[in-house]
Scaffold this motif. Structure first.
Motif, mmCIF file in Angstrom:
data_model
loop_
_atom_site.group_PDB
_atom_site.id
_atom_site.type_symbol
_atom_site.label_atom_id
_atom_site.label_comp_id
_atom_site.label_asym_id
_atom_site.label_seq_id
_atom_site.Cartn_x
_atom_site.Cartn_y
_atom_site.Cartn_z
ATOM 1 N N PHE A 161 0.729 -1.352 0.021
ATOM 2 C CA PHE A 161 0.015 -0.030 -0.119
ATOM 3 C C PHE A 161 0.731 1.212 -0.127
ATOM 4 N N GLN A 162 2.208 1.162 0.510
ATOM 5 C CA GLN A 162 2.965 2.338 0.723
ATOM 6 C C GLN A 162 3.183 3.234 -0.466
ATOM 7 N N SER A 208 -2.566 7.363 -5.463
ATOM 8 C CA SER A 208 -3.602 6.571 -5.771
ATOM 9 C C SER A 208 -4.440 6.044 -4.942
ATOM 10 N N LEU A 209 -3.784 5.520 -3.627
ATOM 11 C CA LEU A 209 -4.853 5.135 -2.714
ATOM 12 C C LEU A 209 -6.012 6.018 -2.616
ATOM 13 N N ASP A 210 -5.821 7.221 -2.260
ATOM 14 C CA ASP A 210 -6.934 8.228 -2.108
ATOM 15 C C ASP A 210 -7.972 7.847 -3.331
ATOM 16 N N LEU A 211 -7.432 7.857 -4.254
ATOM 17 C CA LEU A 211 -8.348 7.903 -5.792
ATOM 18 C C LEU A 211 -9.049 6.410 -5.560
ATOM 19 N N LEU A 212 -8.366 5.550 -5.376
ATOM 20 C CA LEU A 212 -8.820 3.960 -5.140
ATOM 21 C C LEU A 212 -9.786 3.870 -4.050
ATOM 22 N N ALA A 271 -1.605 -2.315 5.777
ATOM 23 C CA ALA A 271 -2.614 -1.506 5.846
ATOM 24 C C ALA A 271 -2.755 -0.573 7.224
ATOM 25 N N LEU A 272 -2.308 -1.333 8.150
ATOM 26 C CA LEU A 272 -2.014 -0.874 9.616
ATOM 27 C C LEU A 272 -1.032 0.256 9.818
ATOM 28 N N THR A 273 0.002 -0.176 8.620
ATOM 29 C CA THR A 273 1.187 0.942 8.737
ATOM 30 C C THR A 273 1.404 1.885 7.885
ATOM 31 N N ASN A 326 -6.470 5.371 8.293
ATOM 32 C CA ASN A 326 -5.245 5.882 8.057
ATOM 33 C C ASN A 326 -5.423 6.825 6.831
ATOM 34 N N LEU A 327 -6.260 6.857 6.191
ATOM 35 C CA LEU A 327 -6.369 7.823 4.960
ATOM 36 C C LEU A 327 -7.113 8.993 5.513
#
Lengths: 218, 208
Positions: free
Chosen positions: A68-69, A76-80, A147-149, A216-217
């Motif tokens: 995920f990092q 990309s993670l925000d967008l996903l 995902a936790l970190t 985390n987001l």
């Protein structure tokens, strides 16, 4: 979802991806152990199942923080997270892509490396089977830890500390399957327990990983 | 009404930054958020996009209506312009990427990998992503950063076309975008200092 899976696999095999990293580490461990232990082939034969499983587990650990990092850093993670696919599916798909890029090559390479450790011929089939059944759990547990970190700088150490205890049951039953198989004993019980752990993690951890990502987001 | 925000309060890192924010967006309307650095424009946009829950108040919009455009463009360095855009199009239901490439003048760069793009070209690709999402509300955070005047004009043209097609846009920016839009100054909505409990929300999150 298929597109996300294909993208992640494609990213891992292109330049700078994690493909080959775990495999190279696995190769190094299994090549070096015989040098360290010495040339007594009966000792090597006895420790081969454990060494192969520990090597596979550590190789898997090596590329976990990338799950995920990288997507977090480039946005990309925000967008996903705002895309029309559930975050649970994102976690599951990313774990699957990690397994294809890391776990699957280990499964396929392990029998070859078993030769270096003088693994009993009866154990090769069980080595392949136990790794094939067990490594998906390593990727899924790893995705949960990642995902936790995900928001942390240098979260790799914390990730390892979080994930390693969760890897222990898989390691115990995986290595036990190979040991029993190599000794000509019944392997049903450890293999079934290994499969149960894998199915359990695949069923539950996508939800836990998605919940961790949502926090985390923020 | 495509987006309606009522008495919204948002927090960043557990501290309230904005409160009593209310506005509504009709189809074809753009709203520009103004305010000094640190006022909470990004936090407000992330809340509207659904990335974090509001502290108080309501956001009324259809499920999956908001396309979020952040500071980061979400591009993969080793993928080409076309691959990057095609991925986001597929995730959002497989829209054609041709019009998006054309709108931001990216056709000549199709095969170039994203790591070899300039900052402005990356931004254009990031903005082109909004066109392939097919979503009615754009929530954009400083969309014109690192764009030259010609590219800002392309962006203004894309927003105008989006509004003409019945879309809406919520844009946080400091520059003049070159199209008529309502403005909302966030400065009067700054959360009163000291009202926030720095630990409350986070503790609930960890132990609740």
């Amino acid at each position: 979802m298929i597109r996300l899976f294909l993208r992640d696999v494609k990213l891992s095999v292109r330049a700078g991806g994690g493909f080959g990293l775990g495999l190279a580490f696995f190769l190094i461990v299994t090549v070096l152990v015989p040098f360290g232990v010495g040339p007594q082939s009966d000792i090597l034969r006895a420790i081969a199942p454990g060494i192969l499983w520990v090597g596979a587990l550590l190789s898997c650990l090596l590329s976990l923080d990338r799950i995920f990092q990288l997507d977090y850093e480039d946005g990309s993670l925000d967008l996903l997270a705002t895309a029309p696919i559930p975050l649970e599916a994102v976690a599951l798909v990313k774990a699957a892509a990690h397994w294809v890029a890391t776990g699957l090559p280990l499964v396929l390479a392990a029998p070859v490396l078993g030769v270096l450790l003088n693994l009993d011929p009866r154990g090769f089939g069980w080595l392949l089977a136990s790794l094939a059944v067990g490594t998906p759990a390593l990727s899924m547990i790893g995705a949960f830890g990642a995902a936790l970190t995900v928001g942390l700088k240098r979260g790799g150490l914390l990730l390892s500390l979080l994930v390693l205890p969760l890897y222990v049951p898989t390691l115990i039953f995986g290595a036990e399957t190979v040991r029993r198989g190599a000794g000509g004993l019944a392997t049903d019980t450890p293999l079934l327990l290994l499969a149960a752990i894998t199915l359990g993690t695949l069923a539950l951890l996508p939800f836990a990983a998605a919940a961790a990502l949502r926090v985390n987001l923020r | 009404m495509v987006l309606s925000v009522t008495d919204l309060a948002v927090a960043r890192g557990g501290l309230p930054v904005l409160e009593r924010v209310s506005f509504a967006l009709l189809p074809g309307e753009a709203l520009v958020l103004r305010g000094p650095n640190g006022i909470g424009k990004t936090t407000l946009l992330r809340t509207v996009a659904g990335l974090q829950p509001p502290l108080a108040g309501r956001i009324d919009t259809a499920e999956g209506a908001v396309a979020y455009g952040a500071h980061a463009d979400g591009l993969k360095a080793v993928l080409s312009v076309e691959e990057n855009l095609r991925f986001w199009a597929a995730i959002h239901g497989g829209a054609d990427i041709g019009p998006a490439l054309a709108a931001y003048d990216l056709n000549a760069l199709r095969q170039r990998s994203a790591q070899n793009l300039s900052a402005g070209q990356k931004r254009r690709l990031g903005l082109a992503r909004l066109l392939v999402t097919g979503r009615p509300v754009w929530a954009l955070d400083e969309p014109t950063v690192s764009l030259d005047t010609a590219s800002v004009a392309l962006f203004a043209e894309a927003v105008r076309a989006h509004l003409a097609a019945g879309g809406a846009a919520l844009i946080a920016t400091h520059v003049d975008l070159g199209f008529p839009a309502r403005e909302l100054d966030l400065a009067p909505m700054r959360a009163a200092a000291g009202t926030g409990d720095a630990f409350g929300a986070d503790f609930d999150e960890a132990f609740g």
